[in-house]
Design a protein around this motif. Structure first.
Motif, PDB file in Angstrom:
ATOM      1  N   GLN A  30      12.760 -20.669  10.680  1.00 41.28           N
ATOM      2  CA  GLN A  30      11.460 -21.078  11.206  1.00 41.28           C
ATOM      3  C   GLN A  30      10.960 -20.082  12.238  1.00 41.28           C
ATOM      4  N   GLY A  33       9.736 -17.023  10.115  1.00 41.89           N
ATOM      5  CA  GLY A  33       8.507 -17.340   9.388  1.00 41.89           C
ATOM      6  C   GLY A  33       8.064 -16.215   8.478  1.00 41.89           C
ATOM      7  N   GLY A  45       2.668 -20.377   0.482  1.00 42.19           N
ATOM      8  CA  GLY A  45       2.845 -20.635   1.899  1.00 42.19           C
ATOM      9  C   GLY A  45       4.238 -21.059   2.271  1.00 42.19           C
ATOM     10  N   TRP A  47       6.327 -24.157   4.595  1.00 40.29           N
ATOM     11  CA  TRP A  47       6.284 -25.486   5.198  1.00 40.29           C
ATOM     12  C   TRP A  47       7.371 -25.559   6.261  1.00 40.29           C
ATOM     13  N   ILE A  54       2.808 -22.855  16.347  1.00 40.85           N
ATOM     14  CA  ILE A  54       3.258 -21.563  15.832  1.00 40.85           C
ATOM     15  C   ILE A  54       2.617 -20.468  16.676  1.00 40.85           C
ATOM     16  N   THR A  56       1.149 -16.208  15.971  1.00 42.83           N
ATOM     17  CA  THR A  56       0.942 -15.169  14.968  1.00 42.83           C
ATOM     18  C   THR A  56       1.157 -13.784  15.570  1.00 42.83           C
ATOM     19  N   VAL A  59       2.514 -10.787  13.393  1.00 46.06           N
ATOM     20  CA  VAL A  59       2.127 -11.054  12.016  1.00 46.06           C
ATOM     21  C   VAL A  59       1.007 -10.078  11.669  1.00 46.06           C
ATOM     22  N   LEU A  63      -3.764 -16.069   8.580  1.00 45.18           N
ATOM     23  CA  LEU A  63      -3.158 -17.211   7.894  1.00 45.18           C
ATOM     24  C   LEU A  63      -4.120 -18.392   7.899  1.00 45.18           C
ATOM     25  N   ASP A  64      -4.022 -19.227   6.889  1.00 44.91           N
ATOM     26  CA  ASP A  64      -4.632 -20.548   6.917  1.00 44.91           C
ATOM     27  C   ASP A  64      -3.535 -21.508   7.346  1.00 44.91           C
ATOM     28  N   ILE A  65      -3.845 -22.420   8.267  1.00 47.18           N
ATOM     29  CA  ILE A  65      -2.843 -23.329   8.826  1.00 47.18           C
ATOM     30  C   ILE A  65      -3.262 -24.773   8.595  1.00 47.18           C
ATOM     31  N   THR A  96       4.025 -28.224  10.002  1.00 51.99           N
ATOM     32  CA  THR A  96       3.052 -27.143   9.965  1.00 51.99           C
ATOM     33  C   THR A  96       3.207 -26.418   8.639  1.00 51.99           C
ATOM     34  N   GLU A  98       1.904 -22.905   6.824  1.00 57.14           N
ATOM     35  CA  GLU A  98       1.219 -21.615   6.895  1.00 57.14           C
ATOM     36  C   GLU A  98       0.906 -21.199   5.466  1.00 57.14           C
TER      37      GLU A  98
END
Length: 120
Positions: A30, A33, A45, A47, A54, A56, A59, A63-65, A96, A98
């Motif tokens: 986690q 990620g 995505g 889970w 979270i 980012t 990253v 991302l869509d969350i 959550t 992602e």
């Protein structure tokens, strides 16, 4: 996608599929990620059960969350979250998800909707 258990994320109301997601349970996984990936494709995505926030940082892509309650009701829909956000959270969230940016571009999912996570 990594060697995690795969699930289909779908709307409970009509079964419309939203994405294929990996369930990530260990705290180490986690914490990692999507770090180190060059992209997360639309319709795919991760889970994170038991996660209500979270970041980012580090990253390389947006991302869509989705934040979900313990009964898998949608608490927040955040499309296009850019990289380098130190904290993205939803108080009360129990899960959550992602997703690759663009997965939530068409507004199929709304706050209060129930979703399903079915093993594949």
């Amino acid at each position: 996608m990594a060697d995690y258990v795969q699930y289909m994320l779908a709307l409970a109301s009509n079964g419309a599929p939203l994405a294929r997601v990996e369930r990530v349970d260990s705290w180490w996984a986690q914490g990692i990620g999507v770090l180190g990936r060059r992209a997360l494709p639309v319709g795919e995505g991760m889970w994170f059960p038991g996660v209500a926030s979270i970041h980012t940082c580090f990253v390389a892509f947006p991302l869509d969350i989705l934040f979900l309650s313990s009964d898998l009701s949608v608490l927040a829909v955040l499309p296009g979250v850019p990289p380098w956000r130190p904290l993205v959270r939803c108080p009360g969230a129990a899960h959550t998800i992602e997703l690759g940016a663009g997965t939530l571009a068409v507004p199929l999912v709304h706050i209060g909707d129930a979703v399903l996570l079915e093993p594949q």
